[in-house]
Write a protein that holds these residues in place. Structure first.
Motif, PDB file in Angstrom:
ATOM      1  N   SER A  35       0.888  -1.212   0.032  1.00  0.00           N
ATOM      2  CA  SER A  35       0.051  -0.025  -0.087  1.00  0.00           C
ATOM      3  C   SER A  35       1.067   1.393   0.041  1.00  0.00           C
ATOM      4  O   SER A  35       1.901   1.155   0.565  1.00  0.00           O
ATOM      5  N   ALA A  36       0.444   2.358  -0.585  1.00  0.00           N
ATOM      6  CA  ALA A  36       1.127   3.593  -0.819  1.00  0.00           C
ATOM      7  C   ALA A  36       0.313   4.513  -0.690  1.00  0.00           C
ATOM      8  O   ALA A  36      -0.928   4.668  -1.544  1.00  0.00           O
ATOM      9  N   THR A  37       0.533   5.960  -0.307  1.00  0.00           N
ATOM     10  CA  THR A  37      -0.308   7.071  -0.309  1.00  0.00           C
ATOM     11  C   THR A  37       0.639   8.021  -0.833  1.00  0.00           C
ATOM     12  O   THR A  37       2.112   8.266  -0.690  1.00  0.00           O
ATOM     13  N   THR A  38      -0.067   9.019  -1.468  1.00  0.00           N
ATOM     14  CA  THR A  38       0.711  10.030  -2.373  1.00  0.00           C
ATOM     15  C   THR A  38       1.141  11.082  -1.404  1.00  0.00           C
ATOM     16  O   THR A  38       0.755  11.064  -0.239  1.00  0.00           O
ATOM     17  N   VAL A  39       2.213  12.008  -1.466  1.00  0.00           N
ATOM     18  CA  VAL A  39       2.910  12.651  -0.577  1.00  0.00           C
ATOM     19  C   VAL A  39       1.932  13.963  -0.333  1.00  0.00           C
ATOM     20  O   VAL A  39       1.444  14.765  -1.000  1.00  0.00           O
ATOM     21  N   PHE A  40       1.605  14.006   0.915  1.00  0.00           N
ATOM     22  CA  PHE A  40       0.729  14.991   1.492  1.00  0.00           C
ATOM     23  C   PHE A  40       0.898  16.614   0.951  1.00  0.00           C
ATOM     24  O   PHE A  40       0.066  17.026   0.428  1.00  0.00           O
ATOM     25  N   PRO A  41       2.024  17.319   1.065  1.00  0.00           N
ATOM     26  CA  PRO A  41       2.193  18.563   0.814  1.00  0.00           C
ATOM     27  C   PRO A  41       1.895  18.840  -0.903  1.00  0.00           C
ATOM     28  O   PRO A  41       1.489  19.727  -1.035  1.00  0.00           O
ATOM     29  N   LEU A  42       2.561  17.832  -1.684  1.00  0.00           N
ATOM     30  CA  LEU A  42       2.459  17.983  -3.075  1.00  0.00           C
ATOM     31  C   LEU A  42       0.740  17.515  -3.624  1.00  0.00           C
ATOM     32  O   LEU A  42       0.369  18.288  -4.720  1.00  0.00           O
ATOM     33  N   ASP A  43       0.084  16.829  -2.727  1.00  0.00           N
ATOM     34  CA  ASP A  43      -1.200  16.357  -2.973  1.00  0.00           C
ATOM     35  C   ASP A  43      -2.212  16.666  -1.691  1.00  0.00           C
ATOM     36  O   ASP A  43      -2.080  16.010  -0.733  1.00  0.00           O
ATOM     37  N   LEU A  44      -2.883  17.918  -1.885  1.00  0.00           N
ATOM     38  CA  LEU A  44      -3.823  18.259  -0.930  1.00  0.00           C
ATOM     39  C   LEU A  44      -4.810  17.163  -0.379  1.00  0.00           C
ATOM     40  O   LEU A  44      -5.136  17.062   0.931  1.00  0.00           O
ATOM     41  N   PHE A  45      -5.219  16.336  -1.193  1.00  0.00           N
ATOM     42  CA  PHE A  45      -6.066  15.267  -0.903  1.00  0.00           C
ATOM     43  C   PHE A  45      -5.419  13.732  -1.256  1.00  0.00           C
ATOM     44  O   PHE A  45      -5.578  13.537  -2.661  1.00  0.00           O
ATOM     45  N   PRO A  46      -4.676  13.310  -0.396  1.00  0.00           N
ATOM     46  CA  PRO A  46      -3.776  12.020  -0.843  1.00  0.00           C
ATOM     47  C   PRO A  46      -4.494  10.884  -1.539  1.00  0.00           C
ATOM     48  O   PRO A  46      -5.605  10.576  -0.729  1.00  0.00           O
ATOM     49  N   ASP A  47      -4.054  10.271  -2.380  1.00  0.00           N
ATOM     50  CA  ASP A  47      -4.480   9.317  -3.021  1.00  0.00           C
ATOM     51  C   ASP A  47      -3.851   7.775  -2.491  1.00  0.00           C
ATOM     52  O   ASP A  47      -2.824   8.042  -1.764  1.00  0.00           O
ATOM     53  N   THR A  48      -4.492   6.955  -2.647  1.00  0.00           N
ATOM     54  CA  THR A  48      -4.113   5.531  -2.117  1.00  0.00           C
ATOM     55  C   THR A  48      -3.997   4.722  -2.949  1.00  0.00           C
ATOM     56  O   THR A  48      -5.037   4.317  -3.510  1.00  0.00           O
ATOM     57  N   VAL A  49      -3.248   3.712  -3.180  1.00  0.00           N
ATOM     58  CA  VAL A  49      -3.231   2.230  -4.047  1.00  0.00           C
ATOM     59  C   VAL A  49      -2.761   1.146  -3.031  1.00  0.00           C
ATOM     60  O   VAL A  49      -1.677   1.203  -2.295  1.00  0.00           O
ATOM     61  N   THR A  50      -3.690   0.270  -2.814  1.00  0.00           N
ATOM     62  CA  THR A  50      -3.619  -0.810  -2.023  1.00  0.00           C
ATOM     63  C   THR A  50      -3.636  -2.081  -2.880  1.00  0.00           C
ATOM     64  O   THR A  50      -4.668  -2.233  -3.732  1.00  0.00           O
ATOM     65  N   VAL A  51      -2.623  -3.179  -2.475  1.00  0.00           N
ATOM     66  CA  VAL A  51      -2.687  -4.295  -3.365  1.00  0.00           C
ATOM     67  C   VAL A  51      -3.026  -5.615  -2.585  1.00  0.00           C
ATOM     68  O   VAL A  51      -2.319  -5.594  -1.556  1.00  0.00           O
ATOM     69  N   ASP A  52      -3.847  -6.311  -2.732  1.00  0.00           N
ATOM     70  CA  ASP A  52      -4.113  -7.444  -2.072  1.00  0.00           C
ATOM     71  C   ASP A  52      -4.086  -8.725  -2.766  1.00  0.00           C
ATOM     72  O   ASP A  52      -3.566  -8.546  -4.093  1.00  0.00           O
ATOM     73  N   ARG A  53      -4.383  -9.782  -2.420  1.00  0.00           N
ATOM     74  CA  ARG A  53      -4.025 -11.111  -3.030  1.00  0.00           C
ATOM     75  C   ARG A  53      -4.794 -11.111  -4.492  1.00  0.00           C
ATOM     76  O   ARG A  53      -4.552 -11.633  -5.368  1.00  0.00           O
ATOM     77  N   SER A  54      -6.101 -10.408  -4.556  1.00  0.00           N
ATOM     78  CA  SER A  54      -6.689 -10.501  -5.777  1.00  0.00           C
ATOM     79  C   SER A  54      -6.868  -9.309  -6.592  1.00  0.00           C
ATOM     80  O   SER A  54      -7.577  -9.464  -7.844  1.00  0.00           O
ATOM     81  N   GLN A  55      -6.589  -8.173  -5.992  1.00  0.00           N
ATOM     82  CA  GLN A  55      -7.065  -7.175  -6.726  1.00  0.00           C
ATOM     83  C   GLN A  55      -6.218  -5.776  -6.208  1.00  0.00           C
ATOM     84  O   GLN A  55      -5.496  -5.775  -5.128  1.00  0.00           O
ATOM     85  N   VAL A  56      -6.287  -4.740  -6.944  1.00  0.00           N
ATOM     86  CA  VAL A  56      -5.609  -3.666  -6.760  1.00  0.00           C
ATOM     87  C   VAL A  56      -6.716  -2.587  -6.518  1.00  0.00           C
ATOM     88  O   VAL A  56      -7.750  -2.508  -7.436  1.00  0.00           O
ATOM     89  N   THR A  57      -6.631  -1.550  -5.392  1.00  0.00           N
ATOM     90  CA  THR A  57      -7.643  -0.529  -5.262  1.00  0.00           C
ATOM     91  C   THR A  57      -6.955   0.635  -5.315  1.00  0.00           C
ATOM     92  O   THR A  57      -6.207   0.872  -4.519  1.00  0.00           O
ATOM     93  N   LEU A  58      -7.537   1.475  -6.057  1.00  0.00           N
ATOM     94  CA  LEU A  58      -7.141   2.904  -6.286  1.00  0.00           C
ATOM     95  C   LEU A  58      -8.266   3.604  -5.423  1.00  0.00           C
ATOM     96  O   LEU A  58      -9.475   3.898  -5.914  1.00  0.00           O
ATOM     97  N   SER A  59      -7.807   4.629  -4.624  1.00  0.00           N
ATOM     98  CA  SER A  59      -8.661   5.656  -3.877  1.00  0.00           C
ATOM     99  C   SER A  59      -8.143   6.884  -4.253  1.00  0.00           C
ATOM    100  O   SER A  59      -7.055   7.321  -3.754  1.00  0.00           O
TER     101      SER A  59
END
Length: 158
Positions: A35-59
């Motif tokens: 899982s990784a979250t975008t860098v806050f000061p550069l991205d006011l509303f941070p996005d997240t990418v999460t990888v599990d066994r069956s899928q990738v979820t983009l928030s």
């Protein structure tokens, strides 16, 4: 004993077995491998990418308590790339069901996070393509091996 008294028992056992398998798959599927979250000061509303066994979820967040959540099954991913600079990076995911010329892209990760996401997703894609059943593998080990499997050659990393 008549056949009618045996059938419900066999049917209830099959139902219980199917329910147990479903619970096991659901529990394993939600184990986060990366899982990784975008860098806050550069991205006011941070996005997240999460990888599990069956899928990738983009928030992808657009405002306070607002955003888009997209889940992509590993088997539906055609390609994953990481574009990196000296400090930051981005991840692009092309899928079979959406326009390949317009991949999903999440930008402003730390460089290491973008490279790790790309490697884990690529490793899971390779394992799936080779029909490797990793259901019995511990999540931490699976994440490490998927990352190692999906790593580009050391000379290929800028």
């Amino acid at each position: 004993m008549s056949e009618n008294s045996i059938a419900p028992t066999a049917s209830s056992q099959a139902r219980a077995r199917a329910l147990q398998q479903l619970r096991t798959v659901a529990a394993n599927a939600q184990e986060v491998l990366a899982s990784a979250t975008t860098v806050f000061p550069l991205d006011l509303f941070p996005d997240t990418v999460t990888v599990d066994r069956s899928q990738v979820t983009l928030s992808q967040r657009t405002f306070f308590w607002m955003g888009d959540v997209t889940s992509i099954r590993i088997e539906d991913i055609l390609n994953v790339t990481a574009q990196v600079g000296p400090f930051f990076g981005s991840v692009r995911i092309s899928t079979r069901y959406f326009d390949p010329d317009k991949p999903y892209e999440v930008t402003r990760f730390w460089r290491e996070d973008a490279l790790r996401l790309q490697a884990v997703i690529q490793g899971l894609m390779i394992a799936l393509k080779k029909d490797i059943d990793a259901s019995a593998v511990d999540s931490k080990e699976l994440a490490e091996e998927a990352e190692r499997l999906g790593q580009p050659a050391p000379t290929d990393i800028p």
